[in-house]
Design a protein around this motif. Structure first.
Motif, PDB file in Angstrom:
ATOM      1  N   HIS A  91       0.844  -1.195   0.000  1.00 44.92           N
ATOM      2  CA  HIS A  91       0.000   0.000   0.000  1.00 44.92           C
ATOM      3  C   HIS A  91       0.879   1.244   0.000  1.00 44.92           C
ATOM      4  CE1 HIS A  91      -4.124  -1.493   0.436  1.00 44.92           C
ATOM      5  NE2 HIS A  91      -3.575  -2.524   1.052  1.00 44.92           N
ATOM      6  N   VAL A  92       1.900   1.262  -0.861  1.00 45.54           N
ATOM      7  CA  VAL A  92       2.748   2.461  -0.925  1.00 45.54           C
ATOM      8  C   VAL A  92       1.920   3.608  -1.505  1.00 45.54           C
ATOM      9  CG1 VAL A  92       4.861   1.122  -1.219  1.00 45.54           C
ATOM     10  CG2 VAL A  92       3.651   1.940  -3.240  1.00 45.54           C
ATOM     11  N   PHE A  93       2.344   4.838  -1.224  1.00 44.21           N
ATOM     12  CA  PHE A  93       1.611   6.009  -1.713  1.00 44.21           C
ATOM     13  C   PHE A  93       2.126   6.355  -3.098  1.00 44.21           C
ATOM     14  CE2 PHE A  93       1.806   6.296   2.970  1.00 44.21           C
ATOM     15  CZ  PHE A  93       0.483   5.929   3.186  1.00 44.21           C
ATOM     16  N   LYS A  94       1.337   6.011  -4.113  1.00 42.50           N
ATOM     17  CA  LYS A  94       1.811   6.053  -5.503  1.00 42.50           C
ATOM     18  C   LYS A  94       2.102   7.456  -6.012  1.00 42.50           C
ATOM     19  CE  LYS A  94      -0.509   1.772  -6.856  1.00 42.50           C
ATOM     20  NZ  LYS A  94      -1.152   1.529  -5.534  1.00 42.50           N
ATOM     21  N   ASP A  95       1.341   8.438  -5.505  1.00 41.96           N
ATOM     22  CA  ASP A  95       1.548   9.807  -5.998  1.00 41.96           C
ATOM     23  C   ASP A  95       2.652  10.535  -5.247  1.00 41.96           C
ATOM     24  OD1 ASP A  95      -0.260   9.766  -8.048  1.00 41.96           O
ATOM     25  OD2 ASP A  95      -1.947  10.398  -6.813  1.00 41.96           O
ATOM     26  N   MET A  96       3.252   9.866  -4.278  1.00 43.02           N
ATOM     27  CA  MET A  96       4.325  10.496  -3.511  1.00 43.02           C
ATOM     28  C   MET A  96       5.653   9.867  -3.893  1.00 43.02           C
ATOM     29  SD  MET A  96       2.135  10.724   0.025  1.00 43.02           S
ATOM     30  CE  MET A  96       3.486  11.092   1.097  1.00 43.02           C
ATOM     31  N   THR A  97       6.742  10.615  -3.653  1.00 39.55           N
ATOM     32  CA  THR A  97       8.050  10.079  -4.013  1.00 39.55           C
ATOM     33  C   THR A  97       8.457   8.986  -3.024  1.00 39.55           C
ATOM     34  OG1 THR A  97       9.262  11.631  -2.639  1.00 39.55           O
ATOM     35  CG2 THR A  97       8.777  12.343  -4.892  1.00 39.55           C
ATOM     36  N   VAL A  98       9.471   8.222  -3.411  1.00 39.49           N
ATOM     37  CA  VAL A  98      10.020   7.183  -2.541  1.00 39.49           C
ATOM     38  C   VAL A  98      10.421   7.804  -1.202  1.00 39.49           C
ATOM     39  CG1 VAL A  98      12.013   5.662  -2.244  1.00 39.49           C
ATOM     40  CG2 VAL A  98      10.788   5.705  -4.426  1.00 39.49           C
ATOM     41  N   LYS A  99      11.116   8.933  -1.282  1.00 42.72           N
ATOM     42  CA  LYS A  99      11.590   9.584  -0.060  1.00 42.72           C
ATOM     43  C   LYS A  99      10.409  10.027   0.815  1.00 42.72           C
ATOM     44  CE  LYS A  99      14.437  13.348   1.600  1.00 42.72           C
ATOM     45  NZ  LYS A  99      14.792  14.726   1.296  1.00 42.72           N
ATOM     46  N   GLU A 100       9.399  10.643   0.192  1.00 44.11           N
ATOM     47  CA  GLU A 100       8.227  11.099   0.964  1.00 44.11           C
ATOM     48  C   GLU A 100       7.540   9.924   1.652  1.00 44.11           C
ATOM     49  OE1 GLU A 100       6.777  15.122  -1.459  1.00 44.11           O
ATOM     50  OE2 GLU A 100       6.110  13.166  -2.152  1.00 44.11           O
ATOM     51  N   ASN A 101       7.450   8.782   0.963  1.00 37.78           N
ATOM     52  CA  ASN A 101       6.868   7.583   1.561  1.00 37.78           C
ATOM     53  C   ASN A 101       7.615   7.198   2.839  1.00 37.78           C
ATOM     54  OD1 ASN A 101       4.722   5.680   0.120  1.00 37.78           O
ATOM     55  ND2 ASN A 101       5.720   6.873  -1.474  1.00 37.78           N
ATOM     56  N   LEU A 102       8.946   7.251   2.767  1.00 37.16           N
ATOM     57  CA  LEU A 102       9.748   6.831   3.920  1.00 37.16           C
ATOM     58  C   LEU A 102       9.688   7.871   5.043  1.00 37.16           C
ATOM     59  CD1 LEU A 102      12.835   5.334   2.049  1.00 37.16           C
ATOM     60  CD2 LEU A 102      10.990   4.090   3.189  1.00 37.16           C
ATOM     61  N   VAL A 103       9.766   9.148   4.671  1.00 31.78           N
ATOM     62  CA  VAL A 103       9.740  10.218   5.677  1.00 31.78           C
ATOM     63  C   VAL A 103       8.433  10.150   6.474  1.00 31.78           C
ATOM     64  CG1 VAL A 103       9.534  12.727   5.970  1.00 31.78           C
ATOM     65  CG2 VAL A 103      11.307  11.790   4.475  1.00 31.78           C
ATOM     66  N   LEU A 104       7.333   9.980   5.754  1.00 35.30           N
ATOM     67  CA  LEU A 104       6.030   9.965   6.425  1.00 35.30           C
ATOM     68  C   LEU A 104       5.897   8.747   7.343  1.00 35.30           C
ATOM     69  CD1 LEU A 104       3.409  11.530   6.626  1.00 35.30           C
ATOM     70  CD2 LEU A 104       2.500  10.115   4.784  1.00 35.30           C
TER      71      LEU A 104
ATOM     72  N   ILE B 175      -3.405  10.014   2.712  1.00 34.37           N
ATOM     73  CA  ILE B 175      -4.784   9.534   2.881  1.00 34.37           C
ATOM     74  C   ILE B 175      -5.538   9.610   1.561  1.00 34.37           C
ATOM     75  CG2 ILE B 175      -7.011  10.088   3.933  1.00 34.37           C
ATOM     76  CD1 ILE B 175      -5.602  10.616   6.492  1.00 34.37           C
ATOM     77  N   ALA B 176      -5.311  10.700   0.807  1.00 32.51           N
ATOM     78  CA  ALA B 176      -5.972  10.838  -0.488  1.00 32.51           C
ATOM     79  C   ALA B 176      -5.523   9.725  -1.432  1.00 32.51           C
ATOM     80  CB  ALA B 176      -5.678  12.210  -1.085  1.00 32.51           C
ATOM     81  N   ASP B 177      -4.269   9.313  -1.282  1.00 36.24           N
ATOM     82  CA  ASP B 177      -3.643   8.342  -2.168  1.00 36.24           C
ATOM     83  C   ASP B 177      -4.077   6.914  -1.842  1.00 36.24           C
ATOM     84  OD1 ASP B 177      -1.849   6.916  -3.771  1.00 36.24           O
ATOM     85  OD2 ASP B 177      -0.247   8.346  -3.446  1.00 36.24           O
ATOM     86  N   ASP B 178      -3.960   6.518  -0.590  1.00 37.85           N
ATOM     87  CA  ASP B 178      -4.254   5.145  -0.178  1.00 37.85           C
ATOM     88  C   ASP B 178      -4.617   5.166   1.305  1.00 37.85           C
ATOM     89  OD1 ASP B 178      -4.154   2.444   0.651  1.00 37.85           O
ATOM     90  OD2 ASP B 178      -2.719   1.963  -0.916  1.00 37.85           O
ATOM     91  N   SER B 179      -5.925   5.173   1.597  1.00 44.52           N
ATOM     92  CA  SER B 179      -6.331   5.375   2.989  1.00 44.52           C
ATOM     93  C   SER B 179      -5.993   4.160   3.853  1.00 44.52           C
ATOM     94  CB  SER B 179      -7.818   5.726   3.077  1.00 44.52           C
ATOM     95  OG  SER B 179      -8.578   4.667   2.549  1.00 44.52           O
ATOM     96  N   VAL B 180      -5.994   2.959   3.264  1.00 43.03           N
ATOM     97  CA  VAL B 180      -5.617   1.770   4.036  1.00 43.03           C
ATOM     98  C   VAL B 180      -4.134   1.860   4.405  1.00 43.03           C
ATOM     99  CG1 VAL B 180      -5.402  -0.735   4.019  1.00 43.03           C
ATOM    100  CG2 VAL B 180      -7.392   0.348   2.981  1.00 43.03           C
ATOM    101  N   GLY B 181      -3.314   2.209   3.405  1.00 46.53           N
ATOM    102  CA  GLY B 181      -1.881   2.381   3.654  1.00 46.53           C
ATOM    103  C   GLY B 181      -1.627   3.421   4.735  1.00 46.53           C
ATOM    104  N   ALA B 182      -2.428   4.480   4.716  1.00 48.60           N
ATOM    105  CA  ALA B 182      -2.257   5.552   5.702  1.00 48.60           C
ATOM    106  C   ALA B 182      -2.544   5.038   7.110  1.00 48.60           C
ATOM    107  CB  ALA B 182      -3.176   6.721   5.366  1.00 48.60           C
ATOM    108  N   ARG B 183      -3.568   4.176   7.235  1.00 42.45           N
ATOM    109  CA  ARG B 183      -3.868   3.634   8.568  1.00 42.45           C
ATOM    110  C   ARG B 183      -2.773   2.667   9.012  1.00 42.45           C
ATOM    111  NH1 ARG B 183      -9.351   1.317   7.320  1.00 42.45           N
ATOM    112  NH2 ARG B 183      -9.204   0.204   9.279  1.00 42.45           N
TER     113      ARG B 183
END
Lengths: 239, 292
Positions: A91-104, B175-183
């Motif tokens: 469930h990676v965040f597709k619209d965010m960068t690799v770095k943003e995914n890790l930082v968050l 959350i806008a991107d993947d709400s399950v992933g966010a949780r």
């Protein structure tokens, strides 16, 4: 290191909309071990993982982590305590960068520790380092799986819950994935692994549970491989 | 000939400025829809609230800037209140989006009636200092308009960086991107829903103040801004930050040219026609990707 219990689940039932998918699950995970939970599709493996991280509220039973009850703890509380989940189908965040995914994902860490943990993930997965500024949606299946694993690792977990990390990966990558799980474990992280790849999972595990129709059907040390194979054929139809 | 070029430049500049104002309401709408899944029909009312509140506060003797600051805070509170008192009741329901659409629809009409009660049907303008005029491309333009357009652009940049470099902003995008992933990574959705409504109302609120300074406000100002915002968000492709901004400018230009050359009663007709043509050829919006 003497063995000590890291995770203890007692009589756990959980599911969706008042319908229990898993019932009366009791299991124990020793610190430093890799524990595999094997079972066919629909056995309740993912439900169990979701209950362990706190995405589902159990209808009965208790979960204790490092001797403290966390049954009613929220997801962020469990992450702070040292549990992290790598979900089935990343469930990676597709619209965010690799770095943003890790930082968050590293939000629970202090600023310096966050940087160290992210660098640690880049060391473990040089591919992610090369693609740190790239949108996660542009990653290949294997790279996205590495990022998903990285998201869990930046939280510095004591217990890593892996829900079918090999799903959808090419055979060569599956082998690599099991190698990586082994390496993470050697770094001192306890692993609970849900898998359908029976042989590879048993090979790296210390202990195996077999889950079928929402219940633990059998369990034993992975070294007693013959017994496990009998279990597999009995419950997984000769998988 | 010289006169018509002047007119073209002036109409363009006015269009770009109006478009920048619309972008603020549209981005607010897009943010709330992207994160909380609410097609907030009251989004333009936060603009109206901020605009009318600024006007009333200035009537009490307050300066423009302090009045605007208080008005923006009020808009943000109104946004959080919308989530807390209304939207939060629908979480987990089957027809969540439909419920929230109708609820905000009702809220918009209730607010509009409230404005009509307090301010009557007459037009209200926020008094602002005269800044003289500046010469742009050979045309004298009211400096206040330019300052307002730049102010709107600056707000958009602030929001852009907010969603790139702050934890809360990143969390909203997650959350806008993947709400399950966010949780799974431990984000607190409920808390972020409230913040998103607050930030969305704040950013849309700035539209109202700029609008009230440049034009005049009536009870239907909020509704009109909402209508424009919906068009822009649909046409721009959902969640596309710069796409939304580009379409806002385009709509602003169309609106301005229609008002100048065809008459202002054709404004909405032309803008809706633009939407119709655009969606006929690009169903996913001007910058939208084809559904995966």
């Amino acid at each position: 290191m003497p063995e000590s219990e890291l995770l203890s689940v007692d009589g756990l039932s959980a599911g969706y909309d008042e319908l229990d998918v898993i019932t009366d699950i009791t299991l124990s995970v020793q610190r430093g071990d890799i524990v595999s939970i094997l079972g066919p599709n629909g056995a309740g493996k993912t439900t169990l993982m979701r209950a362990l991280i706190g995405l589902l509220t159990p209808s009965a039973g208790t979960i204790c982590f490092e001797g403290v009850e966390v049954t009613d703890a929220t997801v962020p509380e469990r992450i702070r305590a040292g549990i992290s989940l790598v979900p089935e189908e990343n469930h990676v965040f597709k619209d965010m960068t690799v770095k943003e995914n890790l930082v968050l994902s590293a939000a629970t860490k202090t600023k310096d520790r966050k940087r160290e943990r992210i660098e640690h993930v880049y060391d473990l997965f040089p591919r992610l380092d090369e693609r740190r500024g790239q949108r996660a949606g542009t990653l290949s299946g294997g790279e996205a799986q590495m990022l998903s694993l990285g998201q869990a690792l930046v939280t510095e977990p004591d217990l890593l819950l892996l829900d079918e990390p090999s799903l959808g990966l090419a055979p060569a990558l599956v082998e690599q994935m099991f190698d990586i799980v082994g390496r993470i474990n050697e770094d001192g992280v306890t692993v609970v692994l849900v898998e359908q790849q029976v042989k590879s999972s048993v090979d790296i595990s210390d202990w195996v549970y077999v889950l079928s129709t929402g219940q633990i059907e059998d369990s034993g040390p992975a070294s007693e491989i013959g017994a496990v194979e009998e279990i597999m054929s009995a419950y997984l139809g000769g998988a | 000939m010289g006169l018509s070029i002047h007119l073209l430049v002036e109409t363009s500049i006015n269009g770009l400025i109006f478009g920048s104002l619309l972008a603020l309401t549209a981005i607010g709408l897009s943010l709330v829809f992207g994160v909380v899944d609410v097609p907030n029909f009251a989004q333009g009312e936060y603009a109206a609230l901020a605009g009318f509140a600024t006007y009333s506060l200035m009537q009490t003797g307050l300066g423009l800037l302090p009045a605007a600051a208080i008005a923006l805070a009020l808009a943000a509170v109104a946004g959080v209140a919308t989530e807390h008192l209304i939207i939060a009741r629908f979480y987990g329901r089957d027809q969540y989006m439909l419920y929230s659409f109708f609820a905000t629809f009702g809220l918009a009409f209730a607010f509009e009636e409230g404005v009509r009660h307090v301010y009557g049907t007459s037009f209200v303008k926020i008094p602002a200092p005269a800044l003289g005029s500046i010469n742009l491309a050979g045309v004298d333009v009211n400096a206040l308009r330019v300052v307002t357009g730049l102010g709107a652009f600056a707000m958009l940049l602030v929001l852009y960086f907010y969603t790139r470099y702050t934890h809360t902003g990143l969390s909203m995008r997650a959350i806008a991107d993947d709400s399950v992933g966010a949780r799974i990574i431990g984000l607190n959705e409920r808390r972020l829903y409230k913040i998103t409504f607050g930030v969305g109302a704040l950013i849309s609120g700035t539209t109202g103040i700029f609008y009230g300074v440049l034009f005049s406000m009536s009870p239907t100002t909020g509704f009109n801004l909402t209508a424009f915002a919906f068009i822009i968000v649909v046409a721009g492709g959902l969640g596309k930050f710069f796409g939304t901004y580009a379409v806002s400018l385009l709509v602003g230009l169309f609106e301005s040219f229609t008002a100048t050359f065809l008459g202002s009663r054709y404004r909405l007709f032309i803008v809706f026609l633009l939407l119709f043509v655009l969606l006929a050829f690009r169903p996913n919006g001007l910058f939208g990707r084809v559904a995966e």
